[in-house]
Design a protein around this motif. Structure first.
Motif, mmCIF file in Angstrom:
data_model
loop_
_atom_site.group_PDB
_atom_site.id
_atom_site.type_symbol
_atom_site.label_atom_id
_atom_site.label_comp_id
_atom_site.label_asym_id
_atom_site.label_seq_id
_atom_site.Cartn_x
_atom_site.Cartn_y
_atom_site.Cartn_z
ATOM 1 N N ILE A 256 26.357 135.565 57.036
ATOM 2 C CA ILE A 256 27.701 135.900 56.577
ATOM 3 C C ILE A 256 28.428 136.795 57.571
ATOM 4 O O ILE A 256 29.656 136.725 57.707
ATOM 5 N N GLY A 257 27.692 137.625 58.303
ATOM 6 C CA GLY A 257 28.327 138.449 59.323
ATOM 7 C C GLY A 257 28.990 137.613 60.400
ATOM 8 O O GLY A 257 30.070 137.957 60.896
ATOM 9 N N GLN A 258 28.353 136.506 60.747
ATOM 10 C CA GLN A 258 28.928 135.605 61.739
ATOM 11 C C GLN A 258 30.183 134.925 61.195
ATOM 12 O O GLN A 258 31.157 134.707 61.932
ATOM 13 N N VAL A 259 30.181 134.598 59.913
ATOM 14 C CA VAL A 259 31.360 133.994 59.286
ATOM 15 C C VAL A 259 32.525 134.977 59.283
ATOM 16 O O VAL A 259 33.663 134.622 59.615
ATOM 17 N N ILE A 260 32.240 136.228 58.915
ATOM 18 C CA ILE A 260 33.292 137.251 58.886
ATOM 19 C C ILE A 260 33.868 137.470 60.284
ATOM 20 O O ILE A 260 35.084 137.567 60.470
ATOM 21 N N ASP A 261 32.983 137.543 61.270
ATOM 22 C CA ASP A 261 33.431 137.704 62.652
ATOM 23 C C ASP A 261 34.333 136.549 63.072
ATOM 24 O O ASP A 261 35.371 136.744 63.698
ATOM 25 N N SER A 262 33.953 135.330 62.712
ATOM 26 C CA SER A 262 34.740 134.157 63.073
ATOM 27 C C SER A 262 36.091 134.145 62.358
ATOM 28 O O SER A 262 37.124 133.819 62.959
ATOM 29 N N GLN A 263 36.109 134.528 61.079
ATOM 30 C CA GLN A 263 37.366 134.537 60.323
ATOM 31 C C GLN A 263 38.334 135.579 60.855
ATOM 32 O O GLN A 263 39.546 135.356 60.888
ATOM 33 N N PHE A 264 37.794 136.703 61.305
ATOM 34 C CA PHE A 264 38.655 137.765 61.836
ATOM 35 C C PHE A 264 39.185 137.432 63.241
ATOM 36 O O PHE A 264 40.369 137.617 63.527
ATOM 37 N N LEU A 265 38.302 136.950 64.120
ATOM 38 C CA LEU A 265 38.651 136.857 65.535
ATOM 39 C C LEU A 265 39.012 135.462 66.013
ATOM 40 O O LEU A 265 39.637 135.323 67.066
ATOM 41 N N ARG A 266 38.638 134.422 65.279
ATOM 42 C CA ARG A 266 38.918 133.054 65.728
ATOM 43 C C ARG A 266 39.878 132.337 64.781
ATOM 44 O O ARG A 266 40.911 131.836 65.198
ATOM 45 N N VAL A 267 39.510 132.258 63.512
ATOM 46 C CA VAL A 267 40.364 131.576 62.539
ATOM 47 C C VAL A 267 41.607 132.404 62.232
ATOM 48 O O VAL A 267 42.659 131.861 61.878
ATOM 49 N N LEU A 268 41.481 133.729 62.335
ATOM 50 C CA LEU A 268 42.571 134.668 62.060
ATOM 51 C C LEU A 268 43.010 134.628 60.599
ATOM 52 O O LEU A 268 44.182 134.861 60.278
ATOM 53 N N ASP A 269 42.059 134.348 59.717
ATOM 54 C CA ASP A 269 42.324 134.399 58.271
ATOM 55 C C ASP A 269 41.866 135.766 57.771
ATOM 56 O O ASP A 269 40.780 135.928 57.218
ATOM 57 N N TYR A 270 42.716 136.765 57.962
ATOM 58 C CA TYR A 270 42.339 138.137 57.670
ATOM 59 C C TYR A 270 42.040 138.393 56.184
ATOM 60 O O TYR A 270 41.070 139.096 55.863
ATOM 61 N N PRO A 271 42.821 137.873 55.245
ATOM 62 C CA PRO A 271 42.492 138.111 53.826
ATOM 63 C C PRO A 271 41.124 137.566 53.435
ATOM 64 O O PRO A 271 40.369 138.236 52.720
ATOM 65 N N LEU A 272 40.778 136.360 53.885
ATOM 66 C CA LEU A 272 39.487 135.798 53.552
ATOM 67 C C LEU A 272 38.360 136.610 54.184
ATOM 68 O O LEU A 272 37.339 136.876 53.551
ATOM 69 N N ALA A 273 38.541 137.023 55.434
ATOM 70 C CA ALA A 273 37.522 137.827 56.104
ATOM 71 C C ALA A 273 37.328 139.160 55.395
ATOM 72 O O ALA A 273 36.201 139.624 55.211
#
Length: 301
Positions: A256-273
């Motif tokens: 899940i840490g990798q998912v959060i990192d990806s959502q913040f820095l790549r997908v840029l979906d800040y609310p979901l992250a």
């Protein structure tokens, strides 16, 4: 009355003393407020926003994002907890004998062993994890020995690897987590076992207790504060880790840490992250609370 107030031990001095603990606590409380409370409030607010990175975000109180986050990424949450728990168990099994030897048997070599335990902290976490890619590489001696002894076949039966190699597998991720957080298990155990009075074990032997009985009824109970502290210090950061799963794992071992990192820095979906971060926080908090209650809060003293 004035003389009584100014006398040693008078009301003025007592009032002054009552403010001393709060003054000493102020720097720590300020640090927590600035670097913990404020970021948590910001993260919580961000999780309830809607919008995108181009048009901006608006606070709408969208609590439904938490249900969406759990519904979409619950396998990653469970995987993270499972990997962290497994690494914690392995770290305990490895650390306990070493900590016992250091505390009770090492003698003048005790300080040298302590330095060796702490020495990995002088190297970057990232570099230490990258080193495991070399150690577990397909052409490395570790993999060759494991193949020769058919250990890779056993790991495949346990669903820890997908083929005849060690890298890019569940085994590699758990091995990396265990190694990187092993010192956090060793040091609390050492501190608890170093306080153990060897005369208590000798007394158990005098009462005809076998070595196993002496360990079970004397050594283990007295070392439980170190066990509780070590398991918490290992499990909590391991559950949120993303470096090991990224560098040592594959697409089936994403934590899940990798998912959060990806959502913040790549997908840029800040609310979901942000929502995933809070879900992970609440999950770890619940598990830790249940564990401490089961172990007994007095073990942390």
């Amino acid at each position: 009355m004035a003389e009584a107030a100014l006398a040693p031990g008078g009301p003025a001095r007592r009032r002054r003393r009552s403010w001393v603990p709060y003054a000493l606590l102020a720097p720590g409380l300020l640090w927590l407020a600035v670097f913990f409370v404020a970021p948590m409030v910001t993260l919580g607010s961000q999780s309830l926003q809607e919008g995108n990175v181009y048009d901006g975000y608006t606070l709408t109180g969208n609590v439904g994002i938490y249900a969406d986050a759990v519904g979409k990424y619950w396998p990653h949450l469970l995987r993270s907890v499972g990997y962290a728990a497994t690494a914690t168990v392995f770290a305990l099994l490895l650390a306990y004998p070493l900590a016992y030897f250091m505390a009770q048997k090492a003698g003048r070599w005790k300080n040298v062993l302590l330095v060796l335990v702490v020495a990995p902290f002088f190297t970057s976490f990232l570099i230490r994890t990258l080193a495991w890619r070399t150690i577990l590489s397909d052409t490395g001696p570790v993999t060759e020995v494991a193949q020769a002894l058919h250990l890779t076949d056993l790991l495949q039966l346990l669903h820890l690897t997908n083929n005849d190699t060690l890298l890019s597998s569940k085994f590699a991720v758990i091995a990396g987590l265990t190694y990187n957080f092993l010192p956090f298990m060793i040091l609390p155990l050492y501190a608890a076992l170093d306080r153990l009075d060897p005369r208590l074990v000798e007394a158990a032997g005098d009462l005809y207790a076998s070595p196993w009985q002496a360990f079970r009824h004397v050594t283990w109970p007295l070392s439980l504060p170190g066990v509780v502290a070590g398991t918490l210090l290992t499990f909590i950061p391991a559950a949120g880790d993303f470096i090991n799963s990224r560098l040592l794992g594959n697409t089936q071992t994403v934590m899940i840490g990798q998912v959060i990192d990806s959502q913040f820095l790549r997908v840029l979906d800040y609310p979901l992250a942000a929502a995933l971060s809070f879900v992970l926080l609440l999950m770890i908090l619940g598990l830790v609370t249940a564990y401490v209650r089961r172990a007994g809060t007095e073990e942390l003293v």
